[in-house]
Structure formats: structure tokens, C-alpha cells
Design a protein around this motif. Structure first.
Motif, PDB file in Angstrom:
ATOM      1  N   SER A 110       6.204  -0.431 -22.280  1.00 11.40           N
ATOM      2  CA  SER A 110       5.451  -0.181 -20.976  1.00 11.40           C
ATOM      3  C   SER A 110       6.498  -0.408 -19.708  1.00 11.40           C
ATOM      4  CB  SER A 110       4.698  -1.416 -20.639  1.00 11.40           C
ATOM      5  OG  SER A 110       3.567  -1.442 -21.651  1.00 11.40           O
ATOM      6  N   PHE A 111       6.241   0.444 -18.765  1.00 10.68           N
ATOM      7  CA  PHE A 111       6.744   0.582 -17.415  1.00 10.68           C
ATOM      8  C   PHE A 111       5.780   0.442 -16.118  1.00 10.68           C
ATOM      9  CE2 PHE A 111       8.836   3.495 -20.382  1.00 10.68           C
ATOM     10  CZ  PHE A 111       9.925   3.122 -20.254  1.00 10.68           C
ATOM     11  N   ILE A 112       6.237   0.023 -15.073  1.00 11.61           N
ATOM     12  CA  ILE A 112       5.393  -0.031 -13.994  1.00 11.61           C
ATOM     13  C   ILE A 112       5.806   1.095 -13.181  1.00 11.61           C
ATOM     14  CG2 ILE A 112       5.102  -0.994 -11.596  1.00 11.61           C
ATOM     15  CD1 ILE A 112       6.029  -3.686 -12.694  1.00 11.61           C
ATOM     16  N   LEU A 113       4.656   1.920 -12.952  1.00 11.75           N
ATOM     17  CA  LEU A 113       5.029   3.269 -12.443  1.00 11.75           C
ATOM     18  C   LEU A 113       5.380   3.421 -10.613  1.00 11.75           C
ATOM     19  CD1 LEU A 113       2.031   5.226 -14.117  1.00 11.75           C
ATOM     20  CD2 LEU A 113       4.533   5.575 -14.440  1.00 11.75           C
ATOM     21  N   MET A 114       5.845   4.288 -10.247  1.00  9.51           N
ATOM     22  CA  MET A 114       6.092   4.153  -9.025  1.00  9.51           C
ATOM     23  C   MET A 114       5.058   4.120  -8.123  1.00  9.51           C
ATOM     24  SD  MET A 114       9.173   3.854  -7.609  1.00  9.51           S
ATOM     25  CE  MET A 114       8.909   4.457  -5.911  1.00  9.51           C
ATOM     26  N   PHE A 115       3.980   4.781  -8.320  1.00 11.11           N
ATOM     27  CA  PHE A 115       2.730   4.951  -7.549  1.00 11.11           C
ATOM     28  C   PHE A 115       1.852   3.581  -7.648  1.00 11.11           C
ATOM     29  CE2 PHE A 115      -0.735   7.246  -5.454  1.00 11.11           C
ATOM     30  CZ  PHE A 115       0.040   7.873  -4.379  1.00 11.11           C
ATOM     31  N   ALA A 116       2.236   2.720  -8.479  1.00 14.29           N
ATOM     32  CA  ALA A 116       1.645   1.437  -8.287  1.00 14.29           C
ATOM     33  C   ALA A 116       1.527   0.604  -7.197  1.00 14.29           C
ATOM     34  CB  ALA A 116       2.114   0.772  -9.620  1.00 14.29           C
ATOM     35  N   GLY A 117       2.701   0.703  -6.404  1.00 12.57           N
ATOM     36  CA  GLY A 117       3.049   0.108  -5.136  1.00 12.57           C
ATOM     37  C   GLY A 117       1.932   0.656  -4.270  1.00 12.57           C
ATOM     38  N   MET A 118       1.824   1.896  -4.099  1.00 15.41           N
ATOM     39  CA  MET A 118       0.906   2.699  -3.198  1.00 15.41           C
ATOM     40  C   MET A 118      -0.469   2.107  -3.407  1.00 15.41           C
ATOM     41  SD  MET A 118       3.013   3.839  -1.230  1.00 15.41           S
ATOM     42  CE  MET A 118       2.269   5.276  -0.354  1.00 15.41           C
ATOM     43  N   ILE A 119      -0.879   2.356  -4.882  1.00 16.18           N
ATOM     44  CA  ILE A 119      -2.128   1.866  -5.134  1.00 16.18           C
ATOM     45  C   ILE A 119      -2.648   0.555  -5.018  1.00 16.18           C
ATOM     46  CG2 ILE A 119      -3.894   1.447  -7.187  1.00 16.18           C
ATOM     47  CD1 ILE A 119      -2.223   3.638  -8.704  1.00 16.18           C
ATOM     48  N   PHE A 120      -1.757  -0.245  -5.103  1.00 14.41           N
ATOM     49  CA  PHE A 120      -1.749  -2.026  -4.429  1.00 14.41           C
ATOM     50  C   PHE A 120      -2.181  -1.694  -3.229  1.00 14.41           C
ATOM     51  CE2 PHE A 120      -0.499  -5.847  -2.740  1.00 14.41           C
ATOM     52  CZ  PHE A 120      -0.956  -6.780  -3.426  1.00 14.41           C
ATOM     53  N   GLY A 121      -1.578  -1.146  -2.373  1.00 16.34           N
ATOM     54  CA  GLY A 121      -1.502  -1.155  -1.008  1.00 16.34           C
ATOM     55  C   GLY A 121      -2.890  -0.676  -0.654  1.00 16.34           C
ATOM     56  N   MET A 122      -3.257   0.505  -1.165  1.00 15.23           N
ATOM     57  CA  MET A 122      -4.736   1.158  -1.010  1.00 15.23           C
ATOM     58  C   MET A 122      -5.823   0.327  -1.273  1.00 15.23           C
ATOM     59  SD  MET A 122      -4.190   5.254  -1.759  1.00 15.23           S
ATOM     60  CE  MET A 122      -3.545   5.014  -3.451  1.00 15.23           C
ATOM     61  N   LYS A 123      -5.680  -0.466  -2.229  1.00 19.59           N
ATOM     62  CA  LYS A 123      -6.685  -1.537  -2.725  1.00 19.59           C
ATOM     63  C   LYS A 123      -6.849  -2.772  -2.008  1.00 19.59           C
ATOM     64  CE  LYS A 123      -5.742  -1.951  -7.213  1.00 19.59           C
ATOM     65  NZ  LYS A 123      -5.903  -2.241  -8.705  1.00 19.59           N
ATOM     66  N   ASN A 124      -5.408  -3.475  -1.681  1.00 27.95           N
ATOM     67  CA  ASN A 124      -5.366  -4.552  -1.267  1.00 27.95           C
ATOM     68  C   ASN A 124      -4.791  -5.090   0.122  1.00 27.95           C
ATOM     69  OD1 ASN A 124      -6.319  -6.039  -3.772  1.00 27.95           O
ATOM     70  ND2 ASN A 124      -4.558  -4.947  -4.562  1.00 27.95           N
ATOM     71  N   GLU A 178      -2.186  -2.514   5.373  1.00 28.57           N
ATOM     72  CA  GLU A 178      -1.221  -2.428   6.754  1.00 28.57           C
ATOM     73  C   GLU A 178       0.012  -2.358   5.978  1.00 28.57           C
ATOM     74  OE1 GLU A 178      -2.273  -6.563   4.843  1.00 28.57           O
ATOM     75  OE2 GLU A 178      -3.528  -4.718   5.424  1.00 28.57           O
ATOM     76  N   MET A 179       0.258  -2.365   4.752  1.00 28.50           N
ATOM     77  CA  MET A 179       1.874  -2.692   4.260  1.00 28.50           C
ATOM     78  C   MET A 179       2.634  -1.563   4.739  1.00 28.50           C
ATOM     79  SD  MET A 179       1.462  -1.490   0.089  1.00 28.50           S
ATOM     80  CE  MET A 179       3.044  -0.755   0.080  1.00 28.50           C
ATOM     81  N   LEU A 180       1.846  -0.122   4.845  1.00 28.14           N
ATOM     82  CA  LEU A 180       2.735   0.904   5.341  1.00 28.14           C
ATOM     83  C   LEU A 180       3.438   0.749   6.673  1.00 28.14           C
ATOM     84  CD1 LEU A 180       0.404   3.922   4.501  1.00 28.14           C
ATOM     85  CD2 LEU A 180       2.227   2.982   3.056  1.00 28.14           C
ATOM     86  N   LEU A 181       2.883  -0.401   7.237  1.00 32.09           N
ATOM     87  CA  LEU A 181       3.561  -0.448   8.573  1.00 32.09           C
ATOM     88  C   LEU A 181       4.477  -1.605   8.483  1.00 32.09           C
ATOM     89  CD1 LEU A 181       0.388  -1.038  10.933  1.00 32.09           C
ATOM     90  CD2 LEU A 181       1.615   0.961  10.519  1.00 32.09           C
ATOM     91  N   PHE A 182       4.764  -2.187   7.450  1.00 33.62           N
ATOM     92  CA  PHE A 182       5.867  -3.426   7.204  1.00 33.62           C
ATOM     93  C   PHE A 182       7.374  -2.815   7.113  1.00 33.62           C
ATOM     94  CE2 PHE A 182       2.508  -6.085   4.869  1.00 33.62           C
ATOM     95  CZ  PHE A 182       2.036  -6.342   6.216  1.00 33.62           C
ATOM     96  N   GLU A 183       8.170  -3.211   7.990  1.00 32.68           N
ATOM     97  CA  GLU A 183       9.568  -3.057   7.667  1.00 32.68           C
ATOM     98  C   GLU A 183      10.146  -3.147   6.433  1.00 32.68           C
ATOM     99  OE1 GLU A 183      13.835  -3.716   9.908  1.00 32.68           O
ATOM    100  OE2 GLU A 183      12.004  -4.435  10.877  1.00 32.68           O
ATOM    101  N   SER A 184       9.875  -4.110   5.841  1.00 39.08           N
ATOM    102  CA  SER A 184      10.126  -4.609   4.100  1.00 39.08           C
ATOM    103  C   SER A 184       9.986  -3.415   3.415  1.00 39.08           C
ATOM    104  CB  SER A 184       9.693  -5.971   3.978  1.00 39.08           C
ATOM    105  OG  SER A 184       8.286  -5.777   4.000  1.00 39.08           O
ATOM    106  N   GLU A 185       8.591  -2.752   3.562  1.00 37.71           N
ATOM    107  CA  GLU A 185       8.314  -1.483   2.697  1.00 37.71           C
ATOM    108  C   GLU A 185       8.992  -0.287   2.905  1.00 37.71           C
ATOM    109  OE1 GLU A 185       6.342  -2.559  -0.038  1.00 37.71           O
ATOM    110  OE2 GLU A 185       6.259  -4.419   0.948  1.00 37.71           O
TER     111      GLU A 185
END
Length: 271
Positions: free
Chosen positions: A148-162, A165-172
Motif C-alpha cells: 500500500s501507498f499513500i497517494l499524492m492527491f490524498a493530501g488534497m482530498i483531506f484538505g477538501m473534506k476537512n 483553508e490549508m491552501l493558505l498555510f505556509e507550511s503546506e
């Protein structure tokens, strides 16, 4: 690397119950994954579950009559898995250890080997190769491996669901830049984690003596709207899950999932 291992170990040691409950919060992953694995696994088979956390998959297959050994980096996960197995009146063997050294403390050959955690947290490719070479050394000829692998788009899916505002974070910014460039990402996330660009899975797995049987999205098409689906009537959930299972191997739909699994069969090498 050892600091990274310690951070990951401490992450999972800190809240085992949360990790055990993860597949209740995300039931589609478990349903689709076991549906695919059940095609190959039968009662009496010998299974090694490397990085199996608190034992969800180990216990599922022990309940189905398999001889299961769980290995996990987290000693608290191992302790929990043994206690949960006892509570459910099934037998598993379990030991704490590093996936990169598993042949040093596990003996014998296995019909099936799960590698459903190490590829999430080994940040260097050489370490991911070590872990899979260790697994392959314990897999019998023509045995099956499930990676099993975590896919790159998993982070984007998490952001869209939960967390839109993560797109505004400098850490991202580093992660988002990797998404936009079509790269993989290794670094800080929910803990130290590796997210793979889906185009890189097959070239990576081609390094090993395997015949590819499947690559599929473990949540199918359901991950982006998971929270909505879980609020529906059971008949609606069941229908969407059935459709997702039928579509889970569609390459063009893989990024709808947060995790992808490669299933391969060990090729017999003539000497």
C-alpha cells in the motif's frame, strides 16, 4: 533516518485506539481492500502482516482461519493487537520491529505478505527498497504480496473534506508545489510521511521479481465525498460501494483514492 523512525514510532505509540478506529471512520478502504485480497487468501494460508498497526487486517484474516504473524514498529500497536485478538478469541502472533530488518527476527516462508504501512513512512527510496527486499525474502515462490501507498492527491482530498483553508498555510506550500509539479513528497504531514505520485508506483514495483496482478484505489472513487456517503441510508451506501469496487482498478480514477495497493505474485527464478 533514525530520528524519523523514532518520530513515527512515537506517533503510533501515542494513541493506538485512534488508529484501531481509523477503519471504522473510513470503512470503504477496508471493504474494498479485503474484497480484492479475498480473491487470493484462503483458510490455512500463512500471512505476514508487516506494518499492520493494531491488527485490523491481521485479526480479520485470523478470524478466517489463516496463520497470521503481525510485525509493527509500534510496541503499543503490537500489545493492543494481541489483546484485541484475545478479546475476539482468535490467535495471532505479533512482534515489534523494523520493516527494513524483518528477516532478522521472523523465520520461514509465507503464502502472503502485507506491506501496508512501511511505504507510508520510509522517506528514502533506499529504505523502501530495503523493506520490500526483506518482505520478498520471506515470501514463498509464487506467493502474493500486497503493498500500500499513500497517494499524492490524498493530501488534497483531506484538505477538501476537512480543512479547505490549508491552501493558505505556509507550511503546506512545499507539498502543494509537489502536487502541481507531479512529484512525490517526503516530509512532515500527520507524522513523517511519504506520498507517492501514482505514476511512480509501477516503475518502483518493477524493481522486484513480481508479476503485477492489480493496482487499485483502496477507497475507490469514494474518498472525496466519503463524509456525505456515510450519512446516507445503507442501501445508498451499498450501491455506491458496489460501483466503487467495480471501478477501483481504473487507472484514470486512481487519484480519487487516498491509498493505492499493488498486488503482485513472486516470480520463480530458475537457477
Amino acid at each position: 533516518m533514525e530520528d524519523c523512525v523514532r518520530i513515527v514510532q512515537e506517533h503510533y505509540d501515542s494513541d493506538v485506539q485512534y488508529e484501531w478506529d481509523r477503519l471504522e471512520r473510513h470503512p470503504f478502504e477496508f471493504a474494498i481492500t479485503t474484497n480484492m485480497m479475498d480473491r487470493y487468501i484462503k483458510p490455512g494460508d500463512r500471512i505476514l502482516d508487516i506494518g499492520g498497526g493494531p491488527g485490523r487486517y491481521s485479526i480479520y484474516y485470523a478470524q478466517r482461519g489463516c496463520d497470521v504473524t503481525l510485525v509493527d514498529l509500534s510496541s503499543e500497536n503490537v500489545k493492543f493487537a494481541l489483546e484485541k485478538a484475545k478479546e475476539l478469541n482468535v490467535n495471532i502472533k505479533a512482534v515489534s520491529g523494523d520493516a527494513r530488518k524483518v528477516s532478522k527476527f521472523i523465520q520461514g516462508e509465507f503464502d502472503h505478505i502485507f506491506v501496508m504501512g512501511p511505504m507510508y513512512h520510509l522517506l528514502e527510496e533506499n529504505d523502501r527498497i530495503k523493506a520490500l527486499n526483506e518482505a520478498m525474502s520471506l515470501l514463498k515462490n509464487e506467493g502474493m504480496i500486497y503493498v500500500s501507498f499513500i497517494l499524492m492527491f490524498a493530501g488534497m482530498i483531506f484538505g477538501m473534506k476537512n480543512s479547505p483553508e490549508m491552501l493558505l498555510f505556509e507550511s503546506e506550500e512545499i507539498f502543494i508545489d509537489a502536487v502541481l509539479k507531479g512529484n512525490s513528497y517526503a516530509g512532515d504531514a500527520f507524522t513523517k510521511a511519504f506520498f507517492i505520485d501514482q505514476k511512480s508506483i509501477i516503475p518502483f514495483m518493477d524493481k522486484f521479481h513480481l508479476e503485477k496482478k492489480h493496482i487499485f484505489g483502496q477507497e475507490g472513487i469514494l474518498a472525496p465525498c466519503e463524509l456525505n456517503f456515510l450519512n446516507q441510508d445503507q442501501a445508498v451506501i451499498d450501491k455506491w460501494l458496489d460501483i466503487a469496487m467495480q471501478l477501483c482498478e481504473r487507472e484514470e480514477l486512481l487519484s480519487y483514492s487516498e491509498h493505492a495497493m499493488y498486488i503482485g505474485q513472486k516470480i520463480v527464478i530458475d537457477i
